[in-house]
Design an enzyme around this catalytic site. Sequence first.
Site, PDB file in Angstrom:
ATOM      1  CG  ASP A 146     -61.012 -54.380 -84.532  1.00 56.36           C
ATOM      2  OD1 ASP A 146     -59.917 -54.178 -83.967  1.00 56.36           O
ATOM      3  OD2 ASP A 146     -62.005 -53.643 -84.394  1.00 56.36           O
ATOM      4  CG  HIS A 164     -60.402 -50.582 -84.532  1.00 60.35           C
ATOM      5  ND1 HIS A 164     -61.262 -51.203 -83.660  1.00 60.35           N
ATOM      6  CD2 HIS A 164     -60.234 -49.313 -84.067  1.00 60.35           C
ATOM      7  CE1 HIS A 164     -61.597 -50.353 -82.697  1.00 60.35           C
ATOM      8  NE2 HIS A 164     -60.986 -49.206 -82.926  1.00 60.35           N
ATOM      9  CB  CYS A 214     -62.998 -46.822 -81.439  1.00 56.18           C
ATOM     10  SG  CYS A 214     -61.524 -47.302 -80.520  1.00 56.18           S
TER      11      CYS A 214
END
Length: 245
Positions: free
Chosen positions: A179, A212, A132
């Site tokens: 995501d 995600h 991330c």
Amino acid sequence: MANELRPCPCDIGDKFDYGGRGEEVQVEHIKAYVCKPPASTDKAVIVIHDIFGWELPNTRYIADMLATNGYIATCPDFFVGQEAWKLSNDWATFDDWLKTRSAGKIDKEVDVILKYLKEQCGAKKIGVVGFCWGGAAVQHLMLKNPHLQAGVSLYGVIKFFADTSSFLHPTFFIFGEKDELIPLQQIAVLEQKLKQNCKVDYEVKIYPGQTHGFVHRKREDINPQDKPYIEEGRKDMINWLNKYL
């Protein structure tokens, strides 16, 4: 759950109940978690944490996994003592919080860690993986840092860095199909730019049905339907490092 304004879906997934097999060290002005493999090696990997910081058990679990696979693995505190994001924080304050924690301003810390790995750990080949926020940092480092050999960006936020054309080192991109933060259209644009301009090896891979954070934020026992993709993502990450380090 977070409010509707949340600009990052990082609160999905599970916090691992995991203590870690490594140790915490002080490297100049930076604290770092370090885990070494059983046999001596000259290969190392810098693990760059997500918004939840260097102490998140999930990230240490990945560092230990890399050590098990023969790498000196270190996860430094790239927030350098500043507080990591907490689930109890108001997502409306996230942009302000992020202003003092730019994924593109970690060069000084990376140089310190590279020096430590080379001089204290005997590392000669060094790669980087990030999740991330850390995945975006990997993209930055692959563009700027000549002393790394390879990178794996796991759901790194593409919009942070518009220029993805001049990577210096082989880079592997891991994305989840579902995501919310990184739409498939953004990934398609990234692939197009890489195809046109990138002079080094790269791969972009989208994992079906995944959200995600799936590689390090999901537990296989809680998400059995995702287990094959979690395991595949981790295996792909290690295979990329094995190939180029």
